[in-house]
Structures are given as structure tokens and as C-alpha cells.
Scaffold this active site. Structure first.
Site, mmCIF file in Angstrom:
data_model
loop_
_atom_site.group_PDB
_atom_site.id
_atom_site.type_symbol
_atom_site.label_atom_id
_atom_site.label_comp_id
_atom_site.label_asym_id
_atom_site.label_seq_id
_atom_site.Cartn_x
_atom_site.Cartn_y
_atom_site.Cartn_z
ATOM 1 N N LYS A 28 0.748 -1.167 -0.006
ATOM 2 C CA LYS A 28 0.019 0.164 -0.089
ATOM 3 C C LYS A 28 0.854 1.304 -0.127
ATOM 4 C CE LYS A 28 -3.895 -2.515 2.257
ATOM 5 N NZ LYS A 28 -4.623 -2.884 2.990
ATOM 6 N N GLN A 34 -4.783 -1.733 9.294
ATOM 7 C CA GLN A 34 -4.827 -2.936 8.520
ATOM 8 C C GLN A 34 -5.303 -4.044 9.485
ATOM 9 O OE1 GLN A 34 -3.628 -3.493 5.679
ATOM 10 N NE2 GLN A 34 -4.116 -5.774 5.717
ATOM 11 N N ASP A 88 -11.474 2.244 3.198
ATOM 12 C CA ASP A 88 -11.660 0.840 3.016
ATOM 13 C C ASP A 88 -13.100 0.728 2.804
ATOM 14 O OD1 ASP A 88 -9.527 -0.948 3.070
ATOM 15 O OD2 ASP A 88 -9.133 -0.386 5.446
HETATM 16 N N1 GUN Z 1 -7.062 -6.956 5.610
HETATM 17 C C1 GUN Z 1 -7.377 -7.825 4.614
HETATM 18 N N2 GUN Z 1 -7.772 -7.042 3.602
HETATM 19 C C2 GUN Z 1 -7.979 -5.868 4.072
HETATM 20 C C3 GUN Z 1 -8.370 -4.687 3.568
HETATM 21 O O1 GUN Z 1 -8.900 -4.617 2.447
HETATM 22 N N3 GUN Z 1 -8.350 -3.386 4.324
HETATM 23 C C4 GUN Z 1 -7.865 -3.600 5.741
HETATM 24 N N4 GUN Z 1 -7.893 -2.609 6.293
HETATM 25 N N5 GUN Z 1 -7.410 -4.752 6.176
HETATM 26 C C5 GUN Z 1 -7.457 -5.792 5.383
#
Ligand code: GUN
Length: 284
Positions: free
Chosen positions: A52, A96, A119
Site C-alpha cells: 500500500k 490493517q 476501506d
Molecule cells: N485485511 C485484509 N484485507 C484488508 C483490507 O482490504 N483492508 C484492511 N484495512 N485490512 C485488510
């Protein structure tokens, strides 16, 4: 059979975001900024967070990174989120998942300002999607819509079956396909006659997390098959999807590979959501 290449399409999306980000900086002096928070040292999460940050760099965002120790208390995390909520230079906040067991995921999601919830996990954004109002949409399902549209797959009036009902993929996917005028069925672990239900699909979306579960006898001739699964084969260590790719590929009209299908789209849409957030602050 056509392979839907998520690497190429995600690159297109990121390049569009990059161009608009530069324009926003030059015209309005705004630097798009995403704050990424990781609590603990889960190796998979560390890889996601690194990717990211790399994507932020590519599109020209500023990224703020908070890598907090496992023992961080819920209160400390909420204090940080509150600070970022109030910081007008921050456009997106991402925690996350999963968070350590002593922290309540729902409390964390609810604490993020819906305007910065890139998200699309906050109940306000989920609700907005449900009633067709503007808001942030969960990145993986939003990415799948882009894969379909940019591959010229017609969704309007089609039978769509989604296998999986998670809050992050299955449910928002169903709402997005409905918004695109598909006839939507959400199947799951308790669905009776799953094979027959899947066989109805013009567009079949597998998001179950079981390696190669969708074999060719689940798929109608000529269907479009989207594979959201990311499973690691414990023997070979290779990634594989929920779809038995080799056998299904011969039967369908379009298919996404794993890796290189849906996966790369998630981060591209995260970048897109964060840009959208910054654009909203200037009324665009
Ligand atoms: N953990 C697994 N997929 C995601 C996601 O799309 N966003 C976040 N914040 N955590 C995750």
C-alpha cells in the site's frame, strides 16, 4: 476464453489516479495523504502494508505510516485515529486488519471518520452503498466492477451468483452488482445445491477461501468467472484461487487468474478512494 488481466487494468487505474493527483497538487496545492496503521507484526499484513505504501509512492500520495507494537492498547489506537480524523491534511485512514485479539475490530472501524474511511468498512459507508448514496465502497468488490467494465462485460440484466457473504467482499459485491442491474444471488456455506445455484450464473464470483473449490461442474458454458480467493498451497507454497483454473478456463468466456486477477485491483481502488476523499474536500 479471455483472461482478465488485473495487472494491466490495475495499472490503468493507478495511472489515472496519478494524473489526477498531480493535477490536484498543481491546481489546488493539495497533497493527497493516506495514513496506514498496522498493529502487531503479522507477516501477511506487513506485506500488504508495504504494498500500500509503495502504491502511494507511485501515484504521488504522501503516506503516513504507523507501525505499532502488538501490545498497543485499544485506547492508544483510538487516540491515534481521533488525531488523524481531525487532521485536515489526512484524506484516508486505514487500519490493517486483523487487529490483535485485545482490540475490538468493530470499535476501531466505527472510530474512523466515514469521510476518511477509504476501506469502505464503516457502517455509514456500507449503509450509503445499500441505499445508493455516495460513499466509499470496499476496495475488492469495487475493483471487480472495474475489471468487468474495462473488459466490456455486460452486467445489466445478467444472472450473478456470488459465493461468500463476508462484510468486506460478498455483501458489498452483491449490492454493487445490484446497482449495475444484475439479478443477484448470494450463496454461502449453508446453501443447498450449491453446484446447481452456481450453474445458473452468467457471472460467477467466488469469494469463499477454499482452494480450487469451484470446479468446472459449477460453471455454465460461456460464463464469466471472477476468483477472489487467495489460498496458499501448503505443499508447493504457490498461490491459488477458489476456482480450479485449468479446468474452468476451458469452459468459461472470461476468467481472472490468481495471482494477477482481482488481487492487484484492491490496492488500485484504495488509491482511487483516497483521491476521491481529497477531491471531496475541494468540492469536486
Ligand atoms: N485485511 C485484509 N484485507 C484488508 C483490507 O482490504 N483492508 C484492511 N484495512 N485490512 C485488510
Amino acid at each position: 476464453m479471455n483472461i482478465i488481466d488485473g495487472k494491466i487494468i490495475s495499472q490503468q487505474v493507478k495511472d489515472e489516479v496519478k494524473a489526477r493527483t498531480l493535477q490536484l497538487k498543481e491546481e489546488k496545492g493539495i497533497e493527497v495523504c493516506l495514513a496506514v496503521i498496522l498493529v502487531g507484526a503479522d507477516p501477511a499484513s506487513q506485506v500488504y502494508v508495504r504494498n500500500k505504501k509503495k502504491a502511494c509512492e507511485y501515484v504521488g500520495f504522501k503516506s503516513l505510516s504507523y507501525e505499532l507494537p502488538e501490545e498497543t492498547s485499544q485506547e492508544e489506537l483510538l487516540t491515534l485515529i481521533d488525531k488523524l480524523n481531525k487532521d485536515e491534511n489526512v484524506h484516508g485512514i486505514l487500519v490493517q486488519m486483523p487487529v490483535p485479539k485485545h482490540i475490538d475490530e468493530k470499535t476501531v472501524i466505527d472510530a474512523i471518520s466515514p469521510e476518511k474511511d477509504v476501506d469502505g468498512f464503516h457502517p455509514m459507508n456500507v449503509g450509503a452503498l445499500c441505499i445508493g448514496e455516495p460513499g466509499f465502497v470496499s476496495c475488492t468488490p469495487a475493483g471487480i466492477i472495474q475489471l468487468l467494465k474495462r473488459s466490456d462485460v455486460d452486467i445489466n440484466g445478467k444472472e450473478c451468483v456470488i459465493v461468500g457473504r463476508s462484510n468486506i467482499v460478498g455483501k458489498p459485491m452483491a449490492l454493487l452488482m445490484l446497482r449495475e442491474n444484475a439479478t443477484v444471488t448470494v450463496a454461502h456455506s449453508r446453501t443447498k445445491n450449491l453446484k446447481e445455484v452456481c450453474k445458473r450464473a452468467d457471472i460467477l464470483i467466488a469469494a469463499v477461501g477454499k482452494a480450487k473449490m469451484i470446479t468446472e461442474d459449477f460453471v455454465k458454458e460461456g460464463a464469466v468467472v471472477i476468483d477472489v480467493g487467495i489460498n496458499r498451497n501448503s505443499e508447493t507454497g504457490k498461490l491459488c484461487g477458489d476456482v480450479d483454473y485449468e479446468n474452468v478456463a476451458t469452459k468459461c468466456s472470461y476468467i481472472t487468474p490468481v495471482p494477477g486477477g482481482v488481487g492487484p485491483m484492491t490496492i488500485a481502488m484504495l488509491m482511487n478512494n483516497c483521491l476521491e476523499s481529497a477531491l471531496r474536500t475541494v468540492g469536486e
